[in-house]
Design a protein around this motif. Structure first.
Motif, short mmCIF file in Angstrom:
data_model
loop_
_atom_site.label_atom_id
_atom_site.label_comp_id
_atom_site.label_asym_id
_atom_site.label_seq_id
_atom_site.Cartn_x
_atom_site.Cartn_y
_atom_site.Cartn_z
N ARG A 431 0.66 -1.36 -0.09
CA ARG A 431 -0.20 0.08 -0.14
C ARG A 431 0.93 1.20 0.04
N VAL A 432 1.93 1.15 1.07
CA VAL A 432 2.75 2.43 0.85
C VAL A 432 3.59 2.74 -0.60
N ARG A 434 2.18 1.82 -3.36
CA ARG A 434 1.78 2.02 -4.52
C ARG A 434 1.23 3.59 -4.22
N ASP A 435 1.14 4.01 -3.12
CA ASP A 435 0.83 5.57 -2.80
C ASP A 435 1.79 6.44 -3.25
N ARG A 438 1.55 5.73 -7.60
CA ARG A 438 0.47 6.03 -8.39
C ARG A 438 0.37 7.41 -8.88
#
Length: 469
Positions: A431-432, A434-435, A438
Motif C-alpha cells: 500500500r505504501v 503504491r501510494d 500512483r
C-alpha cells in the motif's frame, strides 16, 4: 572325484543363495536399467570393453544395481572379485585385501576388483588407506554409496575415481527382473506363476528397488518350488510380505483422486488428512518426486506470501527426496506436508499472475516506457532511451515516483495481499509503495474506475486442483 565334489558343493551353495544373488547378471547386456551407463559408446562401457584400469564410485538408491555392476565388471574383464562392507571392515581388512591383490598381480598379472559397499561409512582414515592402492592401480577400486559422495567421500579418493550415478529402476525394469526370475533356470525355473494383479502390486512394492522385488518374490514363492507349478495371487503376496495392497492405480482415477484429496486437505489446513493421503501414496509406490513437485506448486499456489518459508520447505523436501530417497525421505515429505497444512493460506500470488497473464492474452501489451529502455548500446541516447530514469538507490527512501508499467496497464493492480500470516506485512508495504508510485501512473487504457484490474475469470484463477493431469 574331488573336482566333482567341489562342483556339487558349488551348485548347492548357489541354490541356497538368495534369489537376488542367483539372478545377478553375468554380462553388461543382462543388466536391467542404467542404460545411460551400460549402453554401447558410454564412458563406462568403453572402460569395460577396453579392459582399462579404473576406479569407480557408484552412487544411487538401494537396489539399483551397484553391487551387480561391480560384479559384472569382474566377470567381463576376468578380474578377481573381492568384496568388503564398510559396515564391518576396518583398515586392517582393507590392507589385507590390497596385499592379496598385489600378490596376485605380481604372480599372475591378474588384476583385482576391490568392491567396497557402503563406502561412505568409512572414516577419513579408512578411506585414506585406499589411496596408495588406487593411485598405483594395485586394484580396480569400486565403491558403492547411497549418500552424496561430495559430502561422504574424501576429496583425494573422489578425484581419482569416476563418479557414476545410478537411477531408481522404473516399472518396466522391475517387471523385466521379476519375469526373468520366474522363468530363468537360476531363478524359479517356471515352478511358479504370478497373477497379473500380483505382479502389478509387486512392482509397486518394489519402489524402484530390484533387490526388494526379488526378495518379495522369493518370499511369496517359498514352499511352492517343490510342489510343481503353483500360482501366486495378490493375497498370497500380501501374506508373504506382510503388506496389504493399497488400491491405487497410478495411471487411473485413484491416482488423480488421491492427489486431489491430498492437495485439498493441505489447502483446507487438515494436516492429519493430508498425512493419510501422503502415507497412502507412499505405500502404493507413488513416485516421491511427483509428490514433492505437487508440494512445491502448492507452497506458492495456496500459501504464497502468507508464509514465504513454505516454498523453501517444499523445495528442501524435494531435494531430500533426490539425496536420500525412500524410505527415509518420507519424513522430509511429512514435515513439508505439516508445514504447508498448518501455514496461513493465501492465493494472492496465483491470482496475481493469472490476472497479469489474462491481460497479456487479451492484447494489453504496451510499449516499454522510454526511460526504462536499454541505454547501453550505441545510438540509444539519440532515441531517448533512458532519458529521465531515476536510480532508486540515489534516494533516501529507495522508491521513486516514476512509471514502470506500459501506459496500457499503468493503472492495473494485480497483486492484492491478504491479511493472513506474514502477508499482512507485505500488504502494508504494498500500500505504501503504491501510494508513492500512483501519482506517476496515468489512468491507463482499459483500467477499471478504481485503477484495479477487473476480476479474472474462474478459469484464470482456479488451480488445477493438484490433479497432476
Amino acid at each position: 572325484m574331488e573336482s566333482l565334489f567341489d562342483e556339487a558343493e558349488e551348485r548347492a551353495a548357489q541354490k541356497a543363495a538368495p534369489l537376488a544373488v542367483r539372478m545377478r547378471p553375468r554380462t553388461l547386456d543382462e543388466v536391467v536399467g542404467q542404460r545411460h551407463l551400460t549402453a554401447p559408446g558410454t564412458p563406462f562401457r568403453k572402460l569395460i570393453d577396453n579392459d582399462a584400469p579404473m576406479s569407480l564410485l557408484l552412487w544411487g538408491p538401494p537396489g539399483t544395481g551397484k553391487t551387480t555392476l561391480a560384479y559384472v565388471v569382474s566377470q567381463v574383464t576376468s578380474r578377481r572379485f573381492t568384496e568388503l562392507s564398510a559396515v564391518t571392515a576396518g583398515v586392517k581388512d582393507v590392507r589385507a585385501a590390497v596385499d592379496a591383490a598385489r600378490r596376485e598381480l605380481g604372480m599372475s598379472g591378474r588384476q583385482t576388483v576391490l568392491f567396497i559397499d557402503e563406502v561412505h561409512r568409512f572414516s577419513k582414515t579408512q578411506q585414506d588407506a585406499l589411496l596408495p592402492a588406487v593411485e598405483n592401480r594395485w586394484v580396480s577400486f569400486i565403491g558403492a554409496t547411497t549418500e552424496n559422495p561430495s559430502f561422504s567421500v574424501v576429496s583425494p579418493l573422489m578425484s581419482r575415481s569416476l563418479l557414476l550415478t545410478l537411477q531408481p529402476l522404473d516399472d518396466d525394469d522391475i517387471r523385466m527382473l521379476v519375469e526373468r526370475a520366474l522363468a530363468d533356470e537360476r531363478g524359479l525355473a517356471g515352478a511358479v506363476t504370478l497373477d497379473p494383479d500380483a505382479l502389478d502390486h509387486l512392482v509397486r512394492l518394489a519402489g524402484g528397488d530390484g533387490r526388494r522385488a526379488l526378495t518379495y518374490l522369493e518370499a511369496a514363492a517359498l514352499g511352492f518350488e517343490t510342489q510343481g507349478t503353483a500360482h501366486i495371487d495378490t493375497a498370497t503376496l500380501e501374506r508373504a510380505v506382510d503388506k496389504a495392497a493399497v488400491r491405487y492405480d497410478r495411471d487411473g482415477d485413484q491416482h488423480y483422486d488421491v492427489i486431489s484429496a491430498f492437495i485439498k486437505s493441505i489447502r483446507g489446513s487438515d494436516a492429519d488428512a493430508a498425512l493419510h493421503y501422503l502415507a497412502r501414496m507412499i505405500e502404493a509406490g507413488e513416485d516421491p518426486r511427483f509428490i514433492a513437485r505437487r508440494l512445491i506448486v502448492h507452497a506458492s499456489e495456496d500459501v504464497g506470501m502468507a508464509d514465504p518459508t513454505a516454498l523453501q520447505t517444499a523445495v528442501a523436501a524435494a531435494q531430500a527426496v533426490e539425496f536420500v530417497g525412500l524410505p527415509e525421505a518420507r519424513i522430509n515429505l511429512a514435515q513439508a506436508v505439516i508445514h504447508l497444512a498448518l501455514a496461513p493460506k493465501s492465493n494472492a500470488v496465483v491470482k496475481a499472475i493469472g490476472a497479469a497473464q489474462a491481460d497479456v492474452q487479451a492484447g494489453l501489451i504496451g510499449a516499454v516506457p522510454a526511460h526504462l529502455r536499454d541505454a547501453h548500446y550505441a545510438g540509444a541516447k539519440r532515441l531517448g532511451h533512458g532519458d529521465g530514469y531515476v536510480y532508486p538507490h540515489d534516494r533516501p527512501e529507495g522508491i521513486v515516483a516514476q512509471q514502470y508499467a506500459p501506459d496500457v496497464v499503468a493503472a492495473r493492480t494485480y497483486y492484492e495481499p491478504t491479511n493472513h500470516g506474514m502477508e499482512n506485512r507485505f500488504s502494508e508495504r504494498a500500500r505504501v509503495i503504491r501510494d508513492i508510485l500512483r501519482p506517476a501512473r496515468g489512468g491507463g487504457e482499459g483500467a477499471t474506475p478504481d485503477g484495479d484490474a477487473p476480476a479474472a475469470s474462474d478459469a484464470s484463477h482456479a488451480p488445477d486442483e493438484g490433479n497432476g493431469r
